[in-house]
Design an enzyme around this catalytic site. Sequence first.
Site, PDB file in Angstrom:
ATOM      1  N   HIS A   1      -2.684  -3.274   1.901  1.00  0.00           N
ATOM      2  CA  HIS A   1      -2.422  -3.203   3.337  1.00  0.00           C
ATOM      3  C   HIS A   1      -2.128  -1.755   3.698  1.00  0.00           C
ATOM      4  CE1 HIS A   1       1.730  -2.939   2.066  1.00  0.00           C
ATOM      5  NE2 HIS A   1       1.607  -4.086   1.420  1.00  0.00           N
TER       6      HIS A   1
ATOM      7  N   GLY B   1       6.152   2.746  -2.781  1.00  0.00           N
ATOM      8  CA  GLY B   1       6.699   2.503  -1.448  1.00  0.00           C
ATOM      9  C   GLY B   1       8.202   2.246  -1.506  1.00  0.00           C
TER      10      GLY B   1
ATOM     11  N   HIS C   1      -0.035   0.391   1.322  1.00  0.00           N
ATOM     12  CA  HIS C   1      -0.748   0.958   0.168  1.00  0.00           C
ATOM     13  C   HIS C   1      -1.650   2.108   0.620  1.00  0.00           C
ATOM     14  CE1 HIS C   1      -0.254  -3.362  -1.200  1.00  0.00           C
ATOM     15  NE2 HIS C   1       0.297  -2.706  -2.205  1.00  0.00           N
TER      16      HIS C   1
ATOM     17  N   SER D   1       3.781  -6.102   3.709  1.00  0.00           N
ATOM     18  CA  SER D   1       3.856  -6.627   2.345  1.00  0.00           C
ATOM     19  C   SER D   1       2.640  -7.516   2.126  1.00  0.00           C
ATOM     20  CB  SER D   1       5.133  -7.466   2.211  1.00  0.00           C
ATOM     21  OG  SER D   1       5.031  -8.310   1.091  1.00  0.00           O
TER      22      SER D   1
END
Length: 280
Positions: free
Chosen positions: A34, A147, A37, A185
């Site tokens: 997503h 992240g 990333h 997420s």
Amino acid sequence: MIVYRTKTDLTGHLLSLQNEGKTIGLVPTMGALHEGHMSLVEKANTENDIVVVTIFVNPTQFNEPSDLDHYPRTLDQDLELLRQLEADLVFVPSVKEMYPEEDTHIFDLGSLDKVMEGKHREGHFKGVAQIVSKLFLLIRPHRAYFGQKDFQQLVIIHRLVEILELNLTIVPCPIIREKDGLAMSSRNTRLSKEDRKLAPFIYETLVQAREKKEDLTPSQLKEWVTLEFKKQSELNLEYFEIVEDKGLMSVDEWNTSVNKVACLAVHLGEVRLIDNLNFD
Ligand code: PAF
């Protein structure tokens, strides 16, 4: 972009790149990519000659077999996205490739894996440390990108680099949020339509809690957050902790020089979500 499935093929190529003096940036992922990333890959691209992305749903870090079974897998879509982002190498190993035999290696993470996620997901960080150390030792990157949504993971990975004595810079990257505040997420895709509408409550509550910092002690604030979640029957709060950002010790007063982060985990329908907010 080249996709490798075996360690031998990947390391063969990496060796020639390293001999040419290229810098390598690593973005380890479990796929279902997503925007969060994407931001890691973009940052890695600006800071390194070569970007390696790994896609591997690591079974050893799942404490619930059903969570592993239901983890979203979208490989074709992921590869298309990585092509657009101009990643150089993508490593998509099988479980057998990464674990030809059972990995019994246990890293001593001290108290870091005994709290929050570590307390509620038994063995989770043992699995994370196993796979991340394997990837670090295989790929030997100069920088690796993670992240901040997985805040505790990030702290543990810093520790892992110390344990392994690697010459590697860990680059923490900010949480990317949906417009309504929900932290991005891979698990969000598993939320039902109704639950997706309720999910922004998590970030809203973190923000409100930070505003209340002036009037409440850390333990009063924990009580307030717990009560707020009790009013929302669909959202089941697993934990809310305010910790200092290096050793993850619980904070019981505001007037300390340490940086503080509030972390929580919430069950919503079948999905478990985590989030955190800097409380300085
Ligand atoms: O954060 C993740 O996606 C995973 O924990 C990681 C770091 C790729 C290890 O499997």
